[in-house]
Design a protein around this motif. Structure first.
Motif, PDB file in Angstrom:
ATOM      1  N   ASP A  32       0.757  -1.250  -0.021  1.00  0.00           N
ATOM      2  CA  ASP A  32      -0.129  -0.212   0.084  1.00  0.00           C
ATOM      3  C   ASP A  32       0.900   1.329  -0.005  1.00  0.00           C
ATOM      4  OD1 ASP A  32      -2.067  -1.354  -0.044  1.00  0.00           O
ATOM      5  OD2 ASP A  32      -2.773  -1.250   2.175  1.00  0.00           O
ATOM      6  N   GLU A  33       2.008   1.278   0.680  1.00  0.00           N
ATOM      7  CA  GLU A  33       2.603   2.402   0.900  1.00  0.00           C
ATOM      8  C   GLU A  33       3.517   2.644  -0.477  1.00  0.00           C
ATOM      9  OE1 GLU A  33       6.579   4.158   3.613  1.00  0.00           O
ATOM     10  OE2 GLU A  33       5.765   2.139   3.881  1.00  0.00           O
ATOM     11  N   ALA A  34       3.760   1.805  -1.028  1.00  0.00           N
ATOM     12  CA  ALA A  34       4.737   1.779  -2.192  1.00  0.00           C
ATOM     13  C   ALA A  34       3.558   2.115  -3.496  1.00  0.00           C
ATOM     14  CB  ALA A  34       5.225   0.430  -2.879  1.00  0.00           C
ATOM     15  N   ALA A  35       2.487   1.812  -3.277  1.00  0.00           N
ATOM     16  CA  ALA A  35       1.411   2.224  -4.478  1.00  0.00           C
ATOM     17  C   ALA A  35       1.043   3.729  -4.339  1.00  0.00           C
ATOM     18  CB  ALA A  35       0.270   1.324  -4.253  1.00  0.00           C
ATOM     19  N   ALA A  36       1.055   4.201  -2.997  1.00  0.00           N
ATOM     20  CA  ALA A  36       0.802   5.650  -2.810  1.00  0.00           C
ATOM     21  C   ALA A  36       1.782   6.502  -3.106  1.00  0.00           C
ATOM     22  CB  ALA A  36       0.572   5.713  -1.234  1.00  0.00           C
ATOM     23  N   GLU A  37       3.010   5.844  -2.991  1.00  0.00           N
ATOM     24  CA  GLU A  37       4.373   6.752  -3.375  1.00  0.00           C
ATOM     25  C   GLU A  37       4.376   6.846  -4.772  1.00  0.00           C
ATOM     26  OE1 GLU A  37       7.349   4.717  -1.467  1.00  0.00           O
ATOM     27  OE2 GLU A  37       7.116   5.609   0.551  1.00  0.00           O
ATOM     28  N   ALA A  38       3.880   5.830  -5.542  1.00  0.00           N
ATOM     29  CA  ALA A  38       3.916   5.899  -7.163  1.00  0.00           C
ATOM     30  C   ALA A  38       2.671   6.291  -7.755  1.00  0.00           C
ATOM     31  CB  ALA A  38       4.104   4.204  -7.528  1.00  0.00           C
ATOM     32  N   GLY A  39       1.906   7.028  -6.910  1.00  0.00           N
ATOM     33  CA  GLY A  39       0.637   7.752  -7.252  1.00  0.00           C
ATOM     34  C   GLY A  39      -0.478   6.795  -7.748  1.00  0.00           C
ATOM     35  N   ARG A  40      -0.321   5.426  -7.043  1.00  0.00           N
ATOM     36  CA  ARG A  40      -1.333   4.616  -7.610  1.00  0.00           C
ATOM     37  C   ARG A  40      -2.452   4.588  -6.481  1.00  0.00           C
ATOM     38  NH1 ARG A  40       0.599  -0.934  -9.080  1.00  0.00           N
ATOM     39  NH2 ARG A  40      -1.227  -1.092 -10.202  1.00  0.00           N
ATOM     40  N   SER A  41      -3.539   4.221  -6.543  1.00  0.00           N
ATOM     41  CA  SER A  41      -4.568   3.880  -5.467  1.00  0.00           C
ATOM     42  C   SER A  41      -4.307   2.301  -4.872  1.00  0.00           C
ATOM     43  CB  SER A  41      -5.835   3.995  -6.020  1.00  0.00           C
ATOM     44  OG  SER A  41      -6.867   3.390  -5.075  1.00  0.00           O
ATOM     45  N   PRO A  42      -3.984   2.192  -3.651  1.00  0.00           N
ATOM     46  CA  PRO A  42      -3.941   0.621  -3.222  1.00  0.00           C
ATOM     47  C   PRO A  42      -5.203  -0.033  -3.248  1.00  0.00           C
ATOM     48  CG  PRO A  42      -3.011   2.226  -1.775  1.00  0.00           C
ATOM     49  CD  PRO A  42      -3.679   3.265  -2.526  1.00  0.00           C
ATOM     50  N   ALA A  43      -6.129   0.593  -3.573  1.00  0.00           N
ATOM     51  CA  ALA A  43      -7.417  -0.183  -3.753  1.00  0.00           C
ATOM     52  C   ALA A  43      -7.413  -0.704  -5.466  1.00  0.00           C
ATOM     53  CB  ALA A  43      -8.858   0.600  -3.664  1.00  0.00           C
ATOM     54  N   GLY A  44      -6.517  -0.289  -6.203  1.00  0.00           N
ATOM     55  CA  GLY A  44      -6.409  -1.005  -7.354  1.00  0.00           C
ATOM     56  C   GLY A  44      -5.593  -2.141  -7.615  1.00  0.00           C
ATOM     57  N   ILE A  45      -5.066  -2.696  -6.214  1.00  0.00           N
ATOM     58  CA  ILE A  45      -4.220  -3.809  -6.401  1.00  0.00           C
ATOM     59  C   ILE A  45      -4.878  -4.897  -5.543  1.00  0.00           C
ATOM     60  CG2 ILE A  45      -2.154  -4.841  -5.847  1.00  0.00           C
ATOM     61  CD1 ILE A  45      -1.055  -1.966  -5.740  1.00  0.00           C
ATOM     62  N   ARG A  46      -5.325  -6.131  -6.347  1.00  0.00           N
ATOM     63  CA  ARG A  46      -6.144  -7.128  -5.663  1.00  0.00           C
ATOM     64  C   ARG A  46      -5.044  -7.951  -4.716  1.00  0.00           C
ATOM     65  NH1 ARG A  46      -9.568 -10.979  -7.754  1.00  0.00           N
ATOM     66  NH2 ARG A  46     -10.505 -10.819  -5.815  1.00  0.00           N
ATOM     67  N   ARG A  47      -5.625  -8.759  -3.879  1.00  0.00           N
ATOM     68  CA  ARG A  47      -4.723  -9.628  -2.908  1.00  0.00           C
ATOM     69  C   ARG A  47      -5.425 -10.897  -2.895  1.00  0.00           C
ATOM     70  NH1 ARG A  47      -2.094  -4.962  -0.262  1.00  0.00           N
ATOM     71  NH2 ARG A  47      -2.828  -3.230  -1.846  1.00  0.00           N
ATOM     72  N   LEU A  48      -4.951 -11.985  -3.435  1.00  0.00           N
ATOM     73  CA  LEU A  48      -5.289 -13.339  -3.260  1.00  0.00           C
ATOM     74  C   LEU A  48      -4.130 -14.071  -2.313  1.00  0.00           C
ATOM     75  CD1 LEU A  48      -6.344 -14.309  -7.154  1.00  0.00           C
ATOM     76  CD2 LEU A  48      -7.561 -13.138  -5.208  1.00  0.00           C
ATOM     77  N   LEU A  49      -4.532 -15.215  -1.961  1.00  0.00           N
ATOM     78  CA  LEU A  49      -3.870 -16.022  -0.902  1.00  0.00           C
ATOM     79  C   LEU A  49      -3.976 -17.476  -1.441  1.00  0.00           C
ATOM     80  CD1 LEU A  49      -2.105 -16.161   1.422  1.00  0.00           C
ATOM     81  CD2 LEU A  49      -4.132 -16.371   2.788  1.00  0.00           C
ATOM     82  N   ASN A  50      -2.719 -17.974  -1.890  1.00  0.00           N
ATOM     83  CA  ASN A  50      -2.915 -19.680  -1.965  1.00  0.00           C
ATOM     84  C   ASN A  50      -2.917 -20.186  -0.533  1.00  0.00           C
ATOM     85  OD1 ASN A  50      -2.529 -19.664  -4.841  1.00  0.00           O
ATOM     86  ND2 ASN A  50      -0.527 -19.162  -4.668  1.00  0.00           N
ATOM     87  N   LEU A  51      -3.750 -21.542  -0.387  1.00  0.00           N
ATOM     88  CA  LEU A  51      -3.848 -22.121   0.763  1.00  0.00           C
ATOM     89  C   LEU A  51      -3.170 -23.595   0.489  1.00  0.00           C
ATOM     90  CD1 LEU A  51      -7.731 -21.236   1.583  1.00  0.00           C
ATOM     91  CD2 LEU A  51      -5.668 -20.180   2.463  1.00  0.00           C
ATOM     92  N   ASP A  52      -2.419 -23.747   1.353  1.00  0.00           N
ATOM     93  CA  ASP A  52      -1.745 -25.131   1.452  1.00  0.00           C
ATOM     94  C   ASP A  52      -2.429 -26.214   1.666  1.00  0.00           C
ATOM     95  OD1 ASP A  52      -1.934 -24.186   4.146  1.00  0.00           O
ATOM     96  OD2 ASP A  52      -0.178 -25.409   4.468  1.00  0.00           O
ATOM     97  N   ARG A  53      -3.735 -25.856   2.483  1.00  0.00           N
ATOM     98  CA  ARG A  53      -4.690 -26.980   3.049  1.00  0.00           C
ATOM     99  C   ARG A  53      -6.059 -26.409   3.569  1.00  0.00           C
ATOM    100  NH1 ARG A  53      -4.683 -26.290   8.509  1.00  0.00           N
ATOM    101  NH2 ARG A  53      -2.743 -25.218   9.343  1.00  0.00           N
ATOM    102  N   GLU A  54      -7.022 -27.278   3.584  1.00  0.00           N
ATOM    103  CA  GLU A  54      -8.393 -26.716   4.213  1.00  0.00           C
ATOM    104  C   GLU A  54      -8.091 -25.925   5.522  1.00  0.00           C
ATOM    105  OE1 GLU A  54     -11.921 -29.098   2.888  1.00  0.00           O
ATOM    106  OE2 GLU A  54     -10.357 -30.757   3.177  1.00  0.00           O
ATOM    107  N   ARG A  55      -8.809 -24.909   5.343  1.00  0.00           N
ATOM    108  CA  ARG A  55      -8.701 -23.788   6.671  1.00  0.00           C
ATOM    109  C   ARG A  55     -10.228 -23.702   7.353  1.00  0.00           C
ATOM    110  NH1 ARG A  55      -3.525 -22.470   8.348  1.00  0.00           N
ATOM    111  NH2 ARG A  55      -2.144 -23.086   6.450  1.00  0.00           N
ATOM    112  N   GLU A  56     -10.280 -23.373   8.500  1.00  0.00           N
ATOM    113  CA  GLU A  56     -11.505 -23.114   9.139  1.00  0.00           C
ATOM    114  C   GLU A  56     -12.115 -21.717   8.598  1.00  0.00           C
ATOM    115  OE1 GLU A  56     -13.348 -25.099  11.049  1.00  0.00           O
ATOM    116  OE2 GLU A  56     -11.719 -26.641  11.062  1.00  0.00           O
TER     117      GLU A  56
END
Length: 479
Positions: A141-165
């Motif tokens: 988020d900090e790097a995006a703001a410094e570059a004049g980008r909105s942090p909201a324009g960068i999606r965040r996904l997450l790989n899960l190694d196993r099933e989680r609650e």
């Protein structure tokens, strides 16, 4: 996740765009620096130091974006330290505005993600704690703001190694800004369970977390309202914690739905009225759904006249909008169950009457909320049973213990509701048995309809009773 050193960026751009065109806009490009340097070198690619690999990746991103920009004049020209492209033709253009995702972990790569990438795709095993994941988000988020980008324009996904609650995944979405989850599994049953059970449970928890009762400040509410206006099927969602929407993917099977984030309010201490309630408000507007008394089956699995009632609420009590939302959410969840039950009944009736053939039934079910790969009446019935069981399990594990602590006078009601959950589970098992008979022998449709009738009687009666007893306490004590 493609290690960039294995292919020249201009060639990789063409291959990615071609796959996107062939898949009608369903392809995204995830890149990495190539952490397995020995394996990469064994295939003839250059052996780069970690610092060189990061430099090369930044050059590669510039070349790939230039290749996709078919509106720019002339060919691609890039004279860098690691790549030289002199006049290579641009194109093809991807079928959609394809994103570049980075699997970043170290600070320099995280900052590059904020400056240049469309999304971040780390894996949970690489992080030892959820807090580390949140720290990575902060760097991006900090790097995006410094570059004049909105942090909201960068999606965040997450790989899960196993099933989680579901509770863990909801925490990641609400507290750490993860907008989607990808289950890395080979077991088909795990994938199906993730899509049919885990994903709906997480959606319900996150929806509760983003409700006005849990959202906090007016600014947060404003951001949440804006995110609700987006296309719920869109993958173009940003990372701001109040705007991220959890998506769920499992290998080739994926299921996406809107949700977002917020904070759960602290429950009031037993016997105490929250300060917000004394500051003003309005009468309770979340009205429980009444039981119409209609019964379709002659079977009775409980005596409704023995149901206990909770303490009478204060008739002069007023509720703030935040307090009103918890009870409203319970009714909304129940209304979803009612609507899906009505669809199930209607479908069974049409099949029984011979007015709906198999092809039309498949088209009808494909538009429903609860979907399976096997588009049959049986698959839908099974999926609905899972949804009801998941909802009741969540109540038993989270909502009921909280209410029991903050309002001991509700204990008899909560005990009865838990007993009814168990009774409904037995009715669901009867639906399962009738389902098996129907799948193997079409003459078993009558038994299936009788089982669905009994499910209708018990579930609708139970939902009305639960709302009548819990909507007001939830308004006072929150979730």
């Amino acid at each position: 996740m493609h290690p960039l050193p294995l292919r020249p960026p201009a060639m990789l751009a063409q291959a990615a765009a071609s796959l996107d065109i062939l898949s009608h806009g369903r392809f995204e490009l995830a890149l990495g620096t190539g952490g397995y340097r020995d394996a990469i070198a064994s295939m003839g690619a250059p052996r780069l130091t970690p610092g060189q690999a990061v430099d090369a990746l930044e050059e590669g991103i510039a070349i790939i974006r230039a290749a996709w920009d078919t509106d720019a004049p002339g060919g691609i020209r890039h004279l860098g330290e690691h790549y030289r492209v002199e006049g290579a033709p641009r194109g093809p253009r991807p079928a959609h505005d394809m994103g570049i995702w980075l699997g970043a972990y170290q600070p320099r790569m995280l900052r590059m993600t904020g400056r240049l990438a469309d999304g971040w795709l780390p894996s949970l095993p690489r992080y030892r704690s959820f807090a580390e994941l949140g720290a990575g988000n902060a760097v991006i988020d900090e790097a995006a703001a410094e570059a004049g980008r909105s942090p909201a324009g960068i999606r965040r996904l997450l790989n899960l190694d196993r099933e989680r609650e579901p509770g863990q995944l909801a925490e990641l979405a609400l507290e750490h800004g993860v907008s989607g989850f990808i289950l890395m599994a080979r077991d088909v049953r795990a994938i199906e369970r993730f899509a049919a059970e885990t994903a709906p449970a997480v959606r319900e928890l996150v929806a509760a977390g983003r409700s006005p009762a849990a959202a906090g400040s007016p600014a947060t509410l404003e951001r949440d309202s804006a995110s609700l206006e987006r296309d719920p099927a869109s993958m173009e969602r940003g990372p701001a914690s109040s705007e991220r929407d959890p998506a769920f993917e499992a290998q080739a099977a994926s299921e996406r739905a809107p949700a977002s984030a917020g904070r759960s309010q602290m429950p009031a201490e037993p016997g105490k009225t929250p300060t917000s309630a004394r500051a003003g408000g309005a009468p309770l507007a979340a009205v429980p759904t009444p039981d119409d008394g209609v019964r379709l089956s002659s079977v009775r699995i409980w005596d409704e006249s023995t149901r206990p009632a909770g303490p009478s609420p204060d008739p002069n009590r007023r509720y703030t909008p935040r307090e009103q939302a918890a009870g409203r959410h319970l009714i909304d969840v129940h209304d979803h169950l009612r609507a899906e039950l009505a669809r199930l009944r209607d479908l069974a009736g049409q099949v029984a009457a011979g007015t709906l053939d198999a092809g039309a039934a498949r088209d009808h079910i494909s538009t429903m909320t609860m979907r399976q790969n096997n588009w049959t009446l049986g698959a839908y019935c099974e999926s609905y049973c899972r949804l009801v069981t998941m909802h009741h399990s969540a109540e038993d594990a989270m909502v009921f213990p909280h209410l029991r602590r903050v309002e001991p006078g509700l204990a008899p009601v909560l005990d009865r509701l838990r007993e009814e959950h168990q009774a409904i589970h037995k009715v669901l098992e009867r639906v399962d048995r009738a389902l098996v008979a129907f799948v193997t022998d079409p003459s078993g449709l009558d038994e299936l309809r009788a089982a669905v009738d009994l499910l209708t009687d018990t579930l609708l009666s139970h939902l009305s009773y639960e709302e009548h007893e819990l909507v007001e306490p939830l308004a006072r004590h929150g979730l």
